[in-house]
Design a protein around this motif. Structure first.
Motif, PDB file in Angstrom:
ATOM      1  N   LEU A  90       0.803  -1.228   0.000  1.00  0.00           N
ATOM      2  CA  LEU A  90       0.000   0.000   0.000  1.00  0.00           C
ATOM      3  C   LEU A  90       0.835   1.277   0.000  1.00  0.00           C
ATOM      4  N   PHE A  91       1.948   1.275   0.719  1.00  0.00           N
ATOM      5  CA  PHE A  91       2.700   2.506   0.921  1.00  0.00           C
ATOM      6  C   PHE A  91       4.106   2.497   0.337  1.00  0.00           C
ATOM      7  N   GLY A  92       4.491   1.398  -0.306  1.00  0.00           N
ATOM      8  CA  GLY A  92       5.785   1.345  -0.977  1.00  0.00           C
ATOM      9  C   GLY A  92       6.976   1.123  -0.066  1.00  0.00           C
ATOM     10  N   MET A 109       1.846  -2.411  18.668  1.00  0.00           N
ATOM     11  CA  MET A 109       1.920  -1.134  17.980  1.00  0.00           C
ATOM     12  C   MET A 109       2.752  -1.248  16.712  1.00  0.00           C
ATOM     13  N   ILE A 110       2.231  -0.665  15.652  1.00  0.00           N
ATOM     14  CA  ILE A 110       2.976  -0.529  14.403  1.00  0.00           C
ATOM     15  C   ILE A 110       3.186   0.958  14.204  1.00  0.00           C
ATOM     16  N   SER A 111       4.435   1.368  14.062  1.00  0.00           N
ATOM     17  CA  SER A 111       4.734   2.787  13.911  1.00  0.00           C
ATOM     18  C   SER A 111       5.287   3.098  12.534  1.00  0.00           C
ATOM     19  N   ASP A 112       4.904   4.259  12.042  1.00  0.00           N
ATOM     20  CA  ASP A 112       5.390   4.762  10.759  1.00  0.00           C
ATOM     21  C   ASP A 112       5.899   6.180  11.002  1.00  0.00           C
ATOM     22  N   ASN A 113       7.190   6.390  10.781  1.00  0.00           N
ATOM     23  CA  ASN A 113       7.788   7.704  11.046  1.00  0.00           C
ATOM     24  C   ASN A 113       7.348   8.769  10.047  1.00  0.00           C
ATOM     25  N   THR A 114       7.110   8.365   8.823  1.00  0.00           N
ATOM     26  CA  THR A 114       6.688   9.309   7.780  1.00  0.00           C
ATOM     27  C   THR A 114       5.506   8.737   7.011  1.00  0.00           C
ATOM     28  N   PRO A 115       4.326   8.755   7.620  1.00  0.00           N
ATOM     29  CA  PRO A 115       3.167   8.164   6.947  1.00  0.00           C
ATOM     30  C   PRO A 115       2.813   8.911   5.668  1.00  0.00           C
ATOM     31  N   LEU A 127      -9.090  21.599  13.648  1.00  0.00           N
ATOM     32  CA  LEU A 127      -9.130  20.129  13.566  1.00  0.00           C
ATOM     33  C   LEU A 127      -7.784  19.511  13.937  1.00  0.00           C
ATOM     34  N   LYS A 128      -6.999  20.213  14.751  1.00  0.00           N
ATOM     35  CA  LYS A 128      -5.627  19.779  15.035  1.00  0.00           C
ATOM     36  C   LYS A 128      -5.542  18.387  15.660  1.00  0.00           C
ATOM     37  N   ASN A 129      -6.628  17.927  16.306  1.00  0.00           N
ATOM     38  CA  ASN A 129      -6.609  16.597  16.917  1.00  0.00           C
ATOM     39  C   ASN A 129      -7.035  15.487  15.963  1.00  0.00           C
ATOM     40  N   LEU A 130      -7.351  15.837  14.724  1.00  0.00           N
ATOM     41  CA  LEU A 130      -7.779  14.840  13.739  1.00  0.00           C
ATOM     42  C   LEU A 130      -6.608  13.941  13.339  1.00  0.00           C
ATOM     43  N   SER A 131      -6.847  12.649  13.379  1.00  0.00           N
ATOM     44  CA  SER A 131      -5.852  11.696  12.908  1.00  0.00           C
ATOM     45  C   SER A 131      -6.326  11.129  11.582  1.00  0.00           C
ATOM     46  N   THR A 132      -5.750  11.636  10.492  1.00  0.00           N
ATOM     47  CA  THR A 132      -6.116  11.109   9.173  1.00  0.00           C
ATOM     48  C   THR A 132      -5.646   9.672   9.014  1.00  0.00           C
ATOM     49  N   GLU A 133      -4.752   9.236   9.866  1.00  0.00           N
ATOM     50  CA  GLU A 133      -4.263   7.861   9.816  1.00  0.00           C
ATOM     51  C   GLU A 133      -5.284   6.869  10.362  1.00  0.00           C
ATOM     52  N   SER A 134      -6.463   7.363  10.749  1.00  0.00           N
ATOM     53  CA  SER A 134      -7.563   6.458  11.110  1.00  0.00           C
ATOM     54  C   SER A 134      -7.892   5.564   9.924  1.00  0.00           C
ATOM     55  N   PHE A 135      -7.650   6.071   8.735  1.00  0.00           N
ATOM     56  CA  PHE A 135      -7.826   5.289   7.511  1.00  0.00           C
ATOM     57  C   PHE A 135      -6.915   4.063   7.556  1.00  0.00           C
ATOM     58  N   THR A 136      -5.660   4.272   7.922  1.00  0.00           N
ATOM     59  CA  THR A 136      -4.691   3.182   8.011  1.00  0.00           C
ATOM     60  C   THR A 136      -5.076   2.200   9.116  1.00  0.00           C
ATOM     61  N   PRO A 164       8.072  14.646  12.891  1.00  0.00           N
ATOM     62  CA  PRO A 164       6.897  15.363  13.400  1.00  0.00           C
ATOM     63  C   PRO A 164       5.553  14.739  13.008  1.00  0.00           C
ATOM     64  N   GLN A 165       5.531  13.869  12.004  1.00  0.00           N
ATOM     65  CA  GLN A 165       4.279  13.234  11.595  1.00  0.00           C
ATOM     66  C   GLN A 165       4.201  11.769  12.019  1.00  0.00           C
ATOM     67  N   ARG A 166       5.078  11.355  12.895  1.00  0.00           N
ATOM     68  CA  ARG A 166       5.134   9.950  13.323  1.00  0.00           C
ATOM     69  C   ARG A 166       3.772   9.513  13.859  1.00  0.00           C
ATOM     70  N   THR A 167       3.323   8.357  13.396  1.00  0.00           N
ATOM     71  CA  THR A 167       2.030   7.808  13.801  1.00  0.00           C
ATOM     72  C   THR A 167       2.207   6.383  14.297  1.00  0.00           C
ATOM     73  N   THR A 168       1.492   6.067  15.353  1.00  0.00           N
ATOM     74  CA  THR A 168       1.486   4.716  15.880  1.00  0.00           C
ATOM     75  C   THR A 168       0.093   4.139  15.738  1.00  0.00           C
ATOM     76  N   ILE A 169       0.018   2.970  15.167  1.00  0.00           N
ATOM     77  CA  ILE A 169      -1.239   2.244  15.029  1.00  0.00           C
ATOM     78  C   ILE A 169      -1.303   1.295  16.217  1.00  0.00           C
ATOM     79  N   LEU A 170      -2.259   1.536  17.120  1.00  0.00           N
ATOM     80  CA  LEU A 170      -2.401   0.729  18.339  1.00  0.00           C
ATOM     81  C   LEU A 170      -3.407  -0.383  18.097  1.00  0.00           C
TER      82      LEU A 170
END
Length: 174
Positions: A90-92, A109-115, A127-136, A164-170
Protein backbone atom coordinates in the motif's frame (compact mmCIF):
# COMPACT_ATOMS: atom_id res chain seq x y z
CA UNK A 1 -6.51 -8.30 -23.91
CA UNK A 2 -5.65 -10.22 -20.73
CA UNK A 3 -3.42 -8.76 -18.05
CA UNK A 4 -0.94 -11.06 -16.42
CA UNK A 5 -0.65 -11.02 -12.62
CA UNK A 6 2.94 -9.70 -12.96
CA UNK A 7 1.63 -6.73 -14.94
CA UNK A 8 -0.91 -5.98 -12.23
CA UNK A 9 1.77 -6.02 -9.53
CA UNK A 10 3.74 -3.29 -11.26
CA UNK A 11 0.82 -0.86 -11.46
CA UNK A 12 1.32 2.09 -9.12
CA UNK A 13 -0.53 5.32 -8.46
CA UNK A 14 1.43 8.59 -8.38
CA UNK A 15 1.76 10.04 -4.88
CA UNK A 16 0.27 13.35 -6.03
CA UNK A 17 -2.83 11.60 -7.35
CA UNK A 18 -3.21 9.60 -4.17
CA UNK A 19 -2.76 12.72 -2.01
CA UNK A 20 -5.38 14.60 -4.02
CA UNK A 21 -7.84 11.71 -3.78
CA UNK A 22 -7.29 11.30 -0.04
CA UNK A 23 -7.69 15.02 0.65
CA UNK A 24 -10.96 14.97 -1.32
CA UNK A 25 -12.14 11.99 0.73
CA UNK A 26 -11.44 13.98 3.89
CA UNK A 27 -13.13 17.14 2.57
CA UNK A 28 -16.18 15.22 1.36
CA UNK A 29 -16.65 13.49 4.71
CA UNK A 30 -15.81 16.60 6.73
CA UNK A 31 -18.92 18.28 5.35
CA UNK A 32 -21.08 15.34 6.46
CA UNK A 33 -20.02 14.84 10.07
CA UNK A 34 -20.57 16.63 13.36
CA UNK A 35 -17.12 16.22 14.87
CA UNK A 36 -13.62 14.83 14.73
CA UNK A 37 -14.57 11.48 16.28
CA UNK A 38 -17.23 10.89 13.64
CA UNK A 39 -14.82 11.82 10.83
CA UNK A 40 -12.17 9.46 12.20
CA UNK A 41 -14.81 6.74 12.41
CA UNK A 42 -15.73 7.27 8.74
CA UNK A 43 -12.06 7.22 7.71
CA UNK A 44 -11.59 4.01 9.70
CA UNK A 45 -14.60 2.45 7.97
CA UNK A 46 -13.27 3.43 4.52
CA UNK A 47 -9.85 2.02 5.42
CA UNK A 48 -11.51 -1.17 6.61
CA UNK A 49 -13.02 -1.65 3.17
CA UNK A 50 -9.64 -1.03 1.51
CA UNK A 51 -8.02 -3.57 3.87
CA UNK A 52 -10.58 -6.22 2.90
CA UNK A 53 -9.76 -5.76 -0.75
CA UNK A 54 -6.01 -5.61 -0.18
CA UNK A 55 -6.07 -8.92 1.72
CA UNK A 56 -8.24 -10.47 -0.99
CA UNK A 57 -5.86 -9.23 -3.68
CA UNK A 58 -2.82 -10.49 -1.78
CA UNK A 59 -4.41 -13.93 -1.39
CA UNK A 60 -5.23 -13.99 -5.10
CA UNK A 61 -1.69 -13.06 -6.10
CA UNK A 62 -0.13 -15.62 -3.77
CA UNK A 63 -2.53 -18.47 -4.49
CA UNK A 64 -0.63 -21.71 -4.73
CA UNK A 65 2.61 -20.27 -3.31
CA UNK A 66 4.25 -20.68 0.06
CA UNK A 67 3.48 -17.03 0.89
CA UNK A 68 -0.24 -17.57 1.38
CA UNK A 69 -1.36 -15.45 4.40
CA UNK A 70 -3.89 -18.12 5.39
CA UNK A 71 -0.92 -20.16 6.57
CA UNK A 72 -0.09 -17.55 9.24
CA UNK A 73 -1.29 -19.13 12.44
CA UNK A 74 0.32 -17.03 15.15
CA UNK A 75 -0.45 -13.43 15.93
CA UNK A 76 3.20 -12.44 15.56
CA UNK A 77 3.32 -13.89 12.03
CA UNK A 78 0.17 -11.96 11.10
CA UNK A 79 1.52 -8.70 12.55
CA UNK A 80 4.79 -9.18 10.69
CA UNK A 81 2.80 -9.87 7.51
CA UNK A 82 0.95 -6.55 7.97
CA UNK A 83 4.14 -4.68 8.95
CA UNK A 84 5.97 -5.83 5.83
CA UNK A 85 3.80 -7.14 3.00
CA UNK A 86 0.62 -5.11 3.45
CA UNK A 87 2.52 -1.89 4.26
CA UNK A 88 4.85 -2.33 1.29
CA UNK A 89 1.97 -3.09 -1.05
CA UNK A 90 0.00 0.00 0.00
CA UNK A 91 2.70 2.51 0.92
CA UNK A 92 5.79 1.34 -0.98
CA UNK A 93 7.81 0.59 2.17
CA UNK A 94 7.63 -1.44 5.35
CA UNK A 95 6.44 0.17 8.57
CA UNK A 96 9.23 1.51 10.77
CA UNK A 97 8.56 -0.61 13.85
CA UNK A 98 6.43 -3.36 15.32
CA UNK A 99 6.32 -3.51 19.11
CA UNK A 100 4.49 -5.29 21.89
CA UNK A 101 3.08 -3.13 24.68
CA UNK A 102 4.91 -3.41 28.00
CA UNK A 103 1.80 -2.45 29.98
CA UNK A 104 -0.87 -4.62 28.32
CA UNK A 105 -0.33 -8.17 27.06
CA UNK A 106 -3.02 -7.84 24.38
CA UNK A 107 -1.68 -4.64 22.77
CA UNK A 108 0.74 -4.20 19.88
CA UNK A 109 1.92 -1.13 17.98
CA UNK A 110 2.98 -0.53 14.40
CA UNK A 111 4.73 2.79 13.91
CA UNK A 112 5.39 4.76 10.76
CA UNK A 113 7.79 7.70 11.05
CA UNK A 114 6.69 9.31 7.78
CA UNK A 115 3.17 8.16 6.95
CA UNK A 116 2.37 8.75 3.30
CA UNK A 117 -1.28 9.61 3.91
CA UNK A 118 -0.44 12.46 6.28
CA UNK A 119 2.46 13.79 4.25
CA UNK A 120 0.43 15.94 1.86
CA UNK A 121 -2.52 16.82 4.09
CA UNK A 122 -2.68 20.16 5.87
CA UNK A 123 -5.14 20.11 8.75
CA UNK A 124 -6.88 23.35 9.81
CA UNK A 125 -6.13 24.50 13.36
CA UNK A 126 -9.67 23.80 14.52
CA UNK A 127 -9.13 20.13 13.57
CA UNK A 128 -5.63 19.78 15.04
CA UNK A 129 -6.61 16.60 16.92
CA UNK A 130 -7.78 14.84 13.74
CA UNK A 131 -5.85 11.70 12.91
CA UNK A 132 -6.12 11.11 9.17
CA UNK A 133 -4.26 7.86 9.82
CA UNK A 134 -7.56 6.46 11.11
CA UNK A 135 -7.83 5.29 7.51
CA UNK A 136 -4.69 3.18 8.01
CA UNK A 137 -5.97 1.82 11.32
CA UNK A 138 -9.08 0.62 9.47
CA UNK A 139 -6.88 -1.20 6.96
CA UNK A 140 -4.95 -2.95 9.75
CA UNK A 141 -8.13 -3.89 11.62
CA UNK A 142 -9.63 -5.35 8.46
CA UNK A 143 -6.61 -7.50 7.68
CA UNK A 144 -6.51 -8.78 11.26
CA UNK A 145 -10.24 -9.58 11.16
CA UNK A 146 -9.81 -11.28 7.78
CA UNK A 147 -7.14 -13.54 9.27
CA UNK A 148 -9.31 -14.34 12.34
CA UNK A 149 -7.68 -12.03 14.88
CA UNK A 150 -10.46 -9.82 16.26
CA UNK A 151 -9.17 -6.45 17.36
CA UNK A 152 -9.86 -2.77 17.85
CA UNK A 153 -7.29 -0.63 16.04
CA UNK A 154 -6.73 3.10 16.48
CA UNK A 155 -4.23 5.63 15.13
CA UNK A 156 -2.30 8.01 17.36
CA UNK A 157 -0.01 10.86 16.46
CA UNK A 158 3.29 10.48 18.32
CA UNK A 159 5.50 13.27 16.96
CA UNK A 160 9.19 13.45 17.70
CA UNK A 161 11.65 16.18 16.87
CA UNK A 162 13.07 14.09 14.04
CA UNK A 163 9.66 12.79 12.82
CA UNK A 164 6.90 15.36 13.40
CA UNK A 165 4.28 13.23 11.59
CA UNK A 166 5.13 9.95 13.32
CA UNK A 167 2.03 7.81 13.80
CA UNK A 168 1.49 4.72 15.88
CA UNK A 169 -1.24 2.24 15.03
CA UNK A 170 -2.40 0.73 18.34
CA UNK A 171 -3.79 -2.80 18.08
CA UNK A 172 -5.90 -4.08 20.99
CA UNK A 173 -6.86 -7.72 20.65
CA UNK A 174 -10.40 -8.56 21.67
Amino acid sequence: MELQVDQLKSQQVALGSWAFLFSEIINYNLKRVDGIAELESKLNWLGYRVGQRELELYKFRQEGTAKNPRQHTSLIEVLQFIHTHIWRSLFGKTADSLEKSKENANEYMISDNTPILSRSISIPKDLKNLSTESFTSGIVESVLDGLNFKSKVTAHSVPTEQYPQRTTILIKLI
